[in-house]
Scaffold this motif. Structure first.
Motif, PDB file in Angstrom:
ATOM      1  N   LEU A  36      -8.284   5.079  -1.963  1.00  0.00           N
ATOM      2  CA  LEU A  36      -8.282   3.634  -0.621  1.00  0.00           C
ATOM      3  C   LEU A  36      -9.745   3.408  -0.308  1.00  0.00           C
ATOM      4  O   LEU A  36     -10.312   4.192   0.399  1.00  0.00           O
ATOM      5  CB  LEU A  36      -7.458   4.354   0.343  1.00  0.00           C
ATOM      6  CG  LEU A  36      -5.890   4.722   0.360  1.00  0.00           C
ATOM      7  CD1 LEU A  36      -5.278   5.347   1.520  1.00  0.00           C
ATOM      8  CD2 LEU A  36      -5.145   3.665  -0.557  1.00  0.00           C
ATOM      9  N   GLU A  37      -9.916   2.362  -0.509  1.00  0.00           N
ATOM     10  CA  GLU A  37     -11.428   1.683  -0.397  1.00  0.00           C
ATOM     11  C   GLU A  37     -11.306   0.494   0.566  1.00  0.00           C
ATOM     12  O   GLU A  37     -10.711  -0.442   0.389  1.00  0.00           O
ATOM     13  CB  GLU A  37     -12.253   1.330  -1.451  1.00  0.00           C
ATOM     14  CG  GLU A  37     -13.477   0.649  -1.324  1.00  0.00           C
ATOM     15  CD  GLU A  37     -14.183   0.386  -2.618  1.00  0.00           C
ATOM     16  OE1 GLU A  37     -14.848   1.190  -3.429  1.00  0.00           O
ATOM     17  OE2 GLU A  37     -14.327  -0.876  -2.884  1.00  0.00           O
ATOM     18  N   ASP A  38     -11.926   0.887   1.912  1.00  0.00           N
ATOM     19  CA  ASP A  38     -12.098  -0.426   2.905  1.00  0.00           C
ATOM     20  C   ASP A  38     -13.131  -0.085   3.948  1.00  0.00           C
ATOM     21  O   ASP A  38     -13.390   0.996   3.875  1.00  0.00           O
ATOM     22  CB  ASP A  38     -10.630  -0.363   3.433  1.00  0.00           C
ATOM     23  CG  ASP A  38     -10.226  -2.155   3.781  1.00  0.00           C
ATOM     24  OD1 ASP A  38     -11.424  -2.892   4.302  1.00  0.00           O
ATOM     25  OD2 ASP A  38      -9.113  -2.587   3.248  1.00  0.00           O
ATOM     26  N   ASP A  95     -11.493  12.829   2.570  1.00  0.00           N
ATOM     27  CA  ASP A  95     -11.916  11.726   3.371  1.00  0.00           C
ATOM     28  C   ASP A  95     -13.522  11.148   3.343  1.00  0.00           C
ATOM     29  O   ASP A  95     -14.207  12.106   3.133  1.00  0.00           O
ATOM     30  CB  ASP A  95     -11.736  11.829   4.893  1.00  0.00           C
ATOM     31  CG  ASP A  95     -11.249  10.997   5.661  1.00  0.00           C
ATOM     32  OD1 ASP A  95     -11.061   9.807   5.218  1.00  0.00           O
ATOM     33  OD2 ASP A  95     -10.976  11.247   6.929  1.00  0.00           O
ATOM     34  N   LYS A 102      -6.950   3.983   6.505  1.00  0.00           N
ATOM     35  CA  LYS A 102      -6.914   4.779   5.394  1.00  0.00           C
ATOM     36  C   LYS A 102      -6.462   6.169   5.571  1.00  0.00           C
ATOM     37  O   LYS A 102      -5.563   6.838   4.550  1.00  0.00           O
ATOM     38  CB  LYS A 102      -8.350   4.681   4.580  1.00  0.00           C
ATOM     39  CG  LYS A 102      -9.010   3.303   4.422  1.00  0.00           C
ATOM     40  CD  LYS A 102     -10.357   3.295   3.650  1.00  0.00           C
ATOM     41  CE  LYS A 102     -11.320   4.149   4.411  1.00  0.00           C
ATOM     42  NZ  LYS A 102     -11.590   3.231   5.698  1.00  0.00           N
ATOM     43  N   THR A 103      -7.015   6.877   6.547  1.00  0.00           N
ATOM     44  CA  THR A 103      -6.850   8.266   6.612  1.00  0.00           C
ATOM     45  C   THR A 103      -5.375   8.327   7.287  1.00  0.00           C
ATOM     46  O   THR A 103      -4.795   9.184   6.809  1.00  0.00           O
ATOM     47  CB  THR A 103      -7.691   8.958   7.696  1.00  0.00           C
ATOM     48  OG1 THR A 103      -8.957   8.750   7.352  1.00  0.00           O
ATOM     49  CG2 THR A 103      -7.534  10.340   7.955  1.00  0.00           C
ATOM     50  N   ASN A 123     -15.557   4.142   2.125  1.00  0.00           N
ATOM     51  CA  ASN A 123     -16.095   3.014   2.554  1.00  0.00           C
ATOM     52  C   ASN A 123     -17.073   2.035   1.518  1.00  0.00           C
ATOM     53  O   ASN A 123     -17.099   2.727   0.487  1.00  0.00           O
ATOM     54  CB  ASN A 123     -16.943   3.011   3.791  1.00  0.00           C
ATOM     55  CG  ASN A 123     -16.262   3.836   5.177  1.00  0.00           C
ATOM     56  OD1 ASN A 123     -15.046   3.639   5.270  1.00  0.00           O
ATOM     57  ND2 ASN A 123     -17.168   4.808   5.640  1.00  0.00           N
ATOM     58  N   SER A 136      -7.147  -1.457  -1.460  1.00  0.00           N
ATOM     59  CA  SER A 136      -7.543  -1.685  -0.036  1.00  0.00           C
ATOM     60  C   SER A 136      -6.477  -1.500   0.945  1.00  0.00           C
ATOM     61  O   SER A 136      -5.276  -2.033   0.751  1.00  0.00           O
ATOM     62  CB  SER A 136      -8.137  -3.027   0.278  1.00  0.00           C
ATOM     63  OG  SER A 136      -9.372  -3.069  -0.595  1.00  0.00           O
ATOM     64  N   ILE A 137      -6.708  -1.160   2.173  1.00  0.00           N
ATOM     65  CA  ILE A 137      -5.761  -1.451   3.502  1.00  0.00           C
ATOM     66  C   ILE A 137      -5.713  -2.804   3.796  1.00  0.00           C
ATOM     67  O   ILE A 137      -4.610  -3.471   3.985  1.00  0.00           O
ATOM     68  CB  ILE A 137      -5.955  -0.345   4.396  1.00  0.00           C
ATOM     69  CG1 ILE A 137      -5.883   0.908   3.711  1.00  0.00           C
ATOM     70  CG2 ILE A 137      -4.911  -0.587   5.494  1.00  0.00           C
ATOM     71  CD1 ILE A 137      -4.362   1.571   3.366  1.00  0.00           C
ATOM     72  N   THR A 191     -10.362   8.336   0.409  1.00  0.00           N
ATOM     73  CA  THR A 191     -10.769   7.253   1.031  1.00  0.00           C
ATOM     74  C   THR A 191     -12.247   6.924   1.078  1.00  0.00           C
ATOM     75  O   THR A 191     -12.987   7.999   0.873  1.00  0.00           O
ATOM     76  CB  THR A 191     -10.368   7.378   2.347  1.00  0.00           C
ATOM     77  OG1 THR A 191     -11.170   8.253   3.228  1.00  0.00           O
ATOM     78  CG2 THR A 191      -8.903   7.749   2.797  1.00  0.00           C
ATOM     79  N   VAL A 231       0.919  -1.105  -0.058  1.00  0.00           N
ATOM     80  CA  VAL A 231       0.077   0.082  -0.160  1.00  0.00           C
ATOM     81  C   VAL A 231       0.924   1.192   0.056  1.00  0.00           C
ATOM     82  O   VAL A 231       0.781   2.297  -0.649  1.00  0.00           O
ATOM     83  CB  VAL A 231      -1.023   0.033   1.377  1.00  0.00           C
ATOM     84  CG1 VAL A 231      -1.711   1.230   1.386  1.00  0.00           C
ATOM     85  CG2 VAL A 231      -1.960  -1.228   0.969  1.00  0.00           C
TER      86      VAL A 231
END
Length: 313
Positions: A42-44, A107, A50-51, A149, A172-173, A147, A26
C-alpha cells in the motif's frame, strides 16, 4: 467447500469495511492478496489509512499478527530472528523474529535500507526463513501487508525491483470522500474501532479458501488474453523491461482469487482488467527510471495496453 470459501471472502470484506470506509476496491485487493497466498504493498502519503487497512485485515483473521516498524537502523535479524547462546545448555537456540506470524504489517517499509528490506525476500517467496543454514517454516497462511510513503518523501529508499516483484499488488488508499471522512471523525471519538474488530475467519478457513482459488477455472482464451497483456509489456517501446514469468504467474493467481472473492468459480475478462494495473505496473521498468518518479506514467501506459489488446469474446 466452494460455498464456504465464498462465505469466508464475503465475511472478510464486510468486516474490514466496518472500519475502512468508502474504499471497497482497496478492501477487495487486501482479500485477493490473502486468498492468492501472496502479498500487497500500500503506497500513499501519510495519514490516509494504510496502517488501518492492514490492521483491519489482521484483526479479521483468528491468527497471529505482528507489526514491524521499519526504520533506518533496523537490522535483518530484527525481522527474521537470530541464534542466541544458552549458557545453561551450552548451545545456541533460535529465537524467532516478528516475521513468524500469519499477518505481518511491514509499516513504512521504505524507511529501512535495501539490506534490511531484503530480509523479507525469502520469507515472501518461500514461506520460510534460513538462519545459519537451517530453514524454519513460517506459519500458514502467511501474508505481508507493507506500507510505504512515496519515495520522493525525505528519508525513504526506493524498493529494489526484486523486492517489488514479490508483491502481488501495489495500490493506493487515496483521500476519503467527505461523507466517509466525516464517518471517520465520528467513529474515532471514543477510541480506535479497529481494535474492537472481531475475527471472522479461522486459519483453517483461510487455508481452505486458498485451496479453492487454485480450482477456479481459467479458460484457454483468457489465458491467451493474459499472456497477450504480458507480452505487450515486454515489447513496449518505453519500458526497459517488462513483466517476468513470475509476475505472469502472480497475475494468473490474482485473477483466480478475485473471481472467488466475487463468488465465482471461473475467471472473466473483468478480473484480468481490474487487476492489471495494480499487478503489473510495479513489475516493469520505465526508460525514464532515473529521471524521477514514474509510477503514474507507467500505470497510464499499462491502462493503455489494456485498451489495445483485444478482449476475447
Amino acid at each position: 467447500m466452494t460455498r464456504e470459501a465464498y462465505d469466508t471472502s464475503r465475511r472478510l470484506r464486510e468486516n474490514i469495511e466496518q472500519v475502512v470506509f468508502g474504499k471497497s476496491e482497496v478492501v477487495q485487493m487486501l482479500v485477493v492478496a490473502l486468498l492468492a497466498g501472496e502479498h500487497i504493498l500500500l503506497e500513499d502519503v501519510p495519514g490516509v489509512g494504510k496502517t488501518l487497512a492492514a490492521k483491519a485485515l489482521a484483526h479479521s483473521i483468528d491468527g497471529k499478527f505482528n507489526r514491524l516498524q521499519f526504520t533506518p537502523d533496523l537490522l535483518p535479524s530484527d525481522i527474521t530472528g537470530s541464534m542466541v547462546y544458552r549458557s545453561d545448555r551450552r548451545e545456541f537456540e533460535f529465537h524467532p523474529g516478528p516475521i513468524f506470524a500469519n499477518v505481518v504489517l511491514a509499516d513504512e517499509i521504505n524507511r529501512a535500507p535495501p539490506r534490511t528490506q531484503s530480509a523479507l525476500l525469502e520469507a515472501m517467496s518461500e514461506g520460510s526463513v534460513s538462519i545459519d543454514g537451517v530453514t524454519h517454516p513460517l506459519p500458514q497462511p502467511f501474508i505481508v501487508v507493507a506500507t510505504q510513503n512515496p519515495f520522493e518523501f525525505e528519508g525513504t529508499y526506493a524498493l529494489p525491483e526484486s523486492q517489488l516483484d514479490r508483491f502481488l499488488l501495489r495500490t493506493s488508499i487515496g483521500y476519503a470522500p467527505r461523507r466517509w471522512e466525516r464517518e471517520v471523525l465520528v467513529t474515532h471519538r471514543s477510541g480506535e474501532p479497529v481494535n474492537q474488530l472481531p475475527a471472522v475467519a479461522s486459519l483453517q478457513a483461510i487455508r481452505d479458501a486458498q485451496e479453492r482459488v487454485r480450482e477456479v477455472v481459467f479458460e484457454d482464451s483468457l489465458i491467451n488474453y493474459l499472456l497477450d497483456i504480458i507480452e505487450a509489456t515486454r515489447t513496449h517501446s518505453e519500458f526497459e523491461y517488462g513483466v517476468s514469468t513470475r509476475g505472469a504467474l502472480s497475475f494468473y493467481r490474482g485473477c483466480q482469487a478475485r473471481a472467488l472473492s466475487e463468488s465465482r468459480d471461473f475467471v472473466t475478462p473483468d478480473d484480468i482488467k481490474s487487476l492489471a494495473v495494480a499487478t503489473l505496473a510495479h513489475r516493469v521498468v520505465h526508460d525514464s527510471l532515473f529521471q524521477g518518479p514514474t509510477r503514474h506514467l507507467v500505470e497510464k501506459q499499462i491502462a493503455s495496453i489494456l485498451e489495445q489488446v483485444e478482449v476475447p469474446l
